[in-house]
Structures are given as structure tokens and as C-alpha cells.
Design an enzyme around this catalytic site. Structure first.
Site: not given
Lengths: 302, 265
Positions: A72, A98, A126, A129
Site C-alpha cells: 500500500l 480507493n 479497501n 489488502c
């Protein structure tokens, strides 16, 4: 021919969306394709503060797919709004931001910060992840916590809120319902599937994070099944994704229940893929005398 | 200039002794000019195995002629994994998709500066551009054994400028090419006393580690290689650790100042 679709209040001129984490902040792809032709661009996952991501050993190719553990890495919401958004919003496409947080409060904070910016049309949350620590993963795997974190973001934004689900769960239908109960306007199904690879000479993992997210055509049948199950479980629209490479793949996801589709890994293989996939969708529609793309959604005949 | 285009293979020449091969491709669009050290992403059009494009340094660009109106790109490749072994078997006429030129190449050498080139193994592929741009500069080329040596492109190289070493002594001096470099610098140190010395290198990680220990009185630039997905700075997969934090091999590199990169790990 009508190609426009409605994703929980977000009106797209066509169903082709670029997937988060595979299209940078959009503007980087302007040299390879006409961004005006894309239904929506989902930008790289943003957090309130910039994030450096994981140490090297971040990508590894596997049969018909790739593992990634980028972690990320992103420039942060403020820098995105200041440095990337002014250029990106010049294009005639919809911008989906996002975002993620490390805590429920951070999710709400990020949603509020992005909603205050001019030019963002929807948020994609999100919670899935695979490269985060165990505690964080619960946001996307524990239905009660999913509902809670989605509700917190819901309370912080009036923009259409899309929740991106993890495939690393026993029941995608339960997770879909939890996200909708929390206030999701639409769902993205699915994020990458947790995987790993080992170098047998050095005995070291190929990724510094050991595990990473598997994407690409290798996961397509799994993603398709999950789109089918999620779309049946909830009334909100689903953006289907997972290994889509061609217009034909996109049609398959729509028949399984997706109202729009996102293209991810294929952007690395062919940076002009999004417009080629849109062309493929149009050709299918023309060849099958389909006037409205929406008539394909959930159109699988059993 | 469009950096994403199709191309077809016009030559896929296999070494008889090794897994080295020379791939020559004909772009279907006009190209931007490439600097030595820049690279191209290649894959067979439409193939999903391998899925991702593969990065290759440009060895040479052959200018446009009547058969190839956009010129042709030459790559020198050592087949080592699945992707390169598939590429090696693709016949003439195979359609490829290509992105490039990408990355930051070797910095230009200014008037008064002295250049030395160091290549280890298939690293020779990414310094060919330098060899052609700065003909006759001292070239140090190390290989494991004679069969792996790529001598096309070096046939007319001035012999007194060419310093070859091999691990087994089958060609050139036996031992490390860096020993040759060290002796050369001690012996001929005066040649660069008038201007800054630049050493541009491409080779294995172990070679860079050894070079870092040599305390070279020079600006040393090296070309790095990592697994990568996109080649254009967007996937963030090809990160390397540098003194200034993480940088991307495809965009910030592949050429880096040796003192800036953290070689351990």
C-alpha cells in the site's frame, strides 16, 4: 447501444473501470490510452499519511498470474489531492478514490478528507489488502468488524461508497451482506487471493512479506464464482474483477452478476487494455444484438 | 512518441555453445531515441505464459532502411528462466508487444571526463550501447567461461582496450575482471588525472558489492535488475533500497550511482 451503468449512484458512461493499485493515479497512463474513454479510474489506495510500503521483493510472476506485496505504498491523501487530482479531473471519466486506514477512526478520517476534495466521484474502501498484519485483516474477514468499519466510513461521506471485498473468506455472501448492512452502495469483488512462492535455491520467500496477493488470469474462475455468489446475496451493484484480460472475460463477469468490471493486472501486460476491453464488449453486444449493457447483468442461463 | 507498440521478430539467433541469443525485432511504429542503459519491455502478443512483459536492455538500434522503415532493435539475452526460455524459441515473424524506451540510462560523459566500462556476464548486453556511443574506451569484460562470452559487436574492438577475464581461464586472464580493473587503475592511473573518471558497469549483484569495497576514486554507475511487472513506474514492484529511500528500478533506474544503493539484503 447503451453502455452506461449505475453503480450505487455513480453513473458510468461504460462499465470498464481500472482497478486500484494497477493504474497508479491515472495520469501516468495518459500516454498509453485515451483516459476519456474509460468508465472510471480507481486510483492507488490512499491513506491519510504517505506510506512507504514493503521492502523489496515485491512482485513475483506465477503461472498465468502474479504475486504482489507492495504494501500500500502511496503518496497520501493530501499529496494526491494537491498534485494528482487537478490533472486527473481534466479527463471526462469518473474518479474513484480507493482508501484505507489502520484503525476504524482512520477509515472515517480518510473518507472525510477525500469527500472534501472537488473532483472525486466515489470512494472505494479497501478492507481486503492481503499484505497487512493479522489484526488489520479482520476488517475484511470478520463480518461484524466489516459492518462496523463500513458504517464508520459511511458516516463520514455522502459520496457513493464502494467496499472492496477480500476473497480470502469462507463465505463471500456473508461478507457482502455485512458490507451492505454497514452502508455500502456497491461492492468490488474481489481483491487478490493470498499466495506465496519460495526460491528453492536460497530457500527464501520470493516476497519480503512472505505472502502476497495473487492476481491475473490464474484467479479468474475463482473471482467469477465469488462475483456470482456476492451478486445473488445483495441488492447493491457489484463491480466484478479478477484476471479480466479481454472483452469476452468482461462479458462473463457481467453474466455472473457484475454491473461493471474492473481491469487490473492486464494494465501491466498491456497499458492500453482498458480501451481494448471496452471495444471487445461493444463487439460482443453488436454481434449479439444487445442494445443495453444492463440486460447482460446476471444473465447467465442455468 | 508512442512508447507502446507492436513489433515482429526478424532474427532470433541462437548461440550453439550457450543459452545466449540475439533477438532482433522490427517495430511497427517510429521510436523515440534510446540512451545507453535504457531498456524495453517485451512479450509475445496475447500470450499469458509468461503473463508479464520482460525487461531487456537495448544492445543496439539499427537505423531505418527499406526493409525496416522504423529501424530495428537488437537485444542480447541469456535464457535463464521460463520467460527467456520461451522467448528464445519464438520463430521469426512472431508478433510481440513492446514498451520502451523506458528508464533512466547511463548519464552522458562530458568533455574531459574519462570513461571505463565494466561488464560481468550477460551484463555486456546493457553496455553495448555505451560501447557503440564511446568507441574504443577501456572495456573490462568478465565471464564464467569462454562459451558464455558474447563477442559479436566486439570483433573490431581495439585489442589494447579490451580486458577480458574468465573464472576458469578459458578466455582472457583467469580470475575476476575486477582484479584486471584494479591493476589497470594502479598502472594507468595517470590517464584520468586530467578529468573525472567514470566507471559504468553492468553485472551481477556480487560484482557491485565487490566494486563498492574497492573504494574507487570515480563516479561509479551500475545498472540494476529486479523482477518487475509494468516497466513504467506504476506497479511499484521493482523497488530497491537506496540512501534516499525506496526507488523504482524501472523509472528511477535501472542505472544508479553505486554509492546511493544499499547492496545488502
Amino acid at each position: 447501444m447503451n453502455l452506461s451503468v449505475d453503480i450505487g449512484g455513480l453513473r458510468l458512461k461504460n462499465p470498464v473501470v481500472t482497478a486500484s493499485g494497477t493504474f497508479a493515479y491515472g495520469v501516468e497512463y495518459a500516454e498509453f490510452l485515451d483516459l476519456n474513454q474509460i468508465g472510471a479510474i480507481t486510483v492507488k489506495g490512499l491513506s491519510t499519511r504517505p506510506s512507504k510500503g514493503n521492502r523489496p521483493g515485491r512482485v513475483w510472476e506465477t503461472p498465468c498470474g502474479m504475486l504482489n506485496a507492495i504494501g500500500l505504498q502511496n503518496i497520501g491523501i493530501d499529496a494526491f489531492i494537491k498534485d494528482k487530482l487537478p490533472e486527473l479531473k481534466k479527463y471526462d471519466t469518473k474518479i474513484i478514490a480507493n482508501f484505507y486506514g489502520d484503525t476504524i477512526e482512520e477509515y472515517a478520517e480518510a473518507a472525510a478528507a477525500l469527500s472534501a476534495a472537488d473532483g472525486i466521484h466515489a470512494l472505494e474502501m479497501n478492507i481486503s489488502c492481503p499484505n497487512k498484519q493479522a489484526g488489520w485483516l479482520a476488517f475484511g474477514t470478520d463480518p461484524a468488524l466489516t459492518q462496523k468499519v463500513v458504517a464508520a466510513a459511511r458516516g463520514a461521506t455522502k459520496l457513493p461508497l464502494i467496499v472492496k471485498l477480500s476473497p480470502n473468506v469462507t463465505s463471500i455472501a456473508d461478507m457482502a451482506r455485512a458490507a451492505v448492512d454497514g452502508g455500502a452502495d456497491a461492492l468490488s469483488v474481489v481483491n487478490t487471493i493470498t499466495g506465496m512462492a519460495i526460491d528453492i535455491e536460497s530457500r527464501r520467500p520470493r516476497l519480503s512479506n512472505i505472502v502476497g496477493g495473487l492476481s491475473g488470469p490464474a484467479i479468474r474462475p475463482i473471482a467469477l464464482r465469488m462475483v456470482y455468489e456476492a451478486a445473488r446475496a445483495v441488492k447493491v451493484p457489484v463491480i466484478g474483477m479478477g484476471g479480466i484480460m479481454t472483452g469476452a472475460d468482461a462479458i462473463e463477469f457481467m453474466l455472473a452478476g457484475a454491473s461493471a468490471i474492473a481491469v487490473g493486472t492486464v494494465n501491466f501486460v498491456n497499458p492500453a487494455a482498458a480501451v481494448e476491453i471496452l471495444e471487445g464488449i461493444k463487439q460482443y453486444m453488436a454481434g449479439h444484438s444487445i442494445d443495453d449493457i444492463n440486460s447482460l447483468v446476471g444473465g447467465m442461463i442455468c | 512518441m508512442n512508447r507502446f507498440f507492436s513489433a515482429d521478430i526478424i532474427r532470433n539467433f541462437q548461440s550453439q555453445e550457450s543459452r545466449n541469443f540475439i533477438l532482433e525485432v522490427r517495430p511497427h511504429a517510429a521510436l523515440g531515441s534510446a540512451l545507453p542503459g535504457q531498456f524495453f519491455m517485451l512479450k509475445q502478443a496475447g500470450a499469458v505464459d509468461p503473463l508479464l512483459m520482460r525487461p531487456f536492455s537495448l544492445a543496439d538500434f539499427i537505423p531505418p532502411n527499406e526493409n525496416n522503415p522504423n529501424g530495428s532493435l537488437m537485444f542480447v539475452i541469456h535464457a535463464i528462466g521460463r520467460g527467456t526460455n520461451i522467448l528464445r524459441r519464438l520463430p521469426k515473424g512472431t508478433l510481440l508487444t513492446v514498451i520502451g524506451p523506458v528508464g533512466a540510462g547511463f548519464p552522458p560523459v562530458s568533455e574531459g571526463e574519462t570513461l571505463i566500462i565494466v561488464a560481468g556476464g550477460i551484463g555486456i548486453a546493457s553496455v553495448f550501447g555505451l560501447i557503440f556511443k564511446y568507441p574504443g574506451v577501456p572495456l573490462f569484460y568478465g565471464v564464467r567461461t569462454k562459451e558464455l562470452m558474447i563477442d559479436s559487436g566486439l570483433l573490431n574492438y581495439p585489442q589494447d582496450k579490451l580486458h577480458i577475464a574468465s573464472d576458469d581461464g578459458s578466455v582472457g586472464d583467469e580470475g575476476s575482471v575486477l582484479d584486471l580493473l584494479e591493476r589497470y587503475l594502479e598502472r594507468d592511473g595517470a590517464i584520468h588525472s586530467g578529468g573525472r573518471l567514470k566507471i559504468y558497469a553492468c553485472g551481477p549483484h556480487s560484482m557491485y558489492k565487490a566494486m563498492a569495497k574497492m573504494a574507487l576514486d570515480a563516479d561509479v554507475y551500475v545498472s540494476l535488475e529486479t523482477p518487475m511487472a509494468c516497466g513504467v513506474g506504476t506497479c511499484l514492484g521493482c523497488a530497491v533500497e537506496t540512501v534516499g529511500g525506496l526507488q523504482m528500478v524501472c523509472k528511477d533506474g535501472p542505472v544508479f550511482n553505486l554509492k546511493d544503493i544499499l547492496l545488502d539484503g
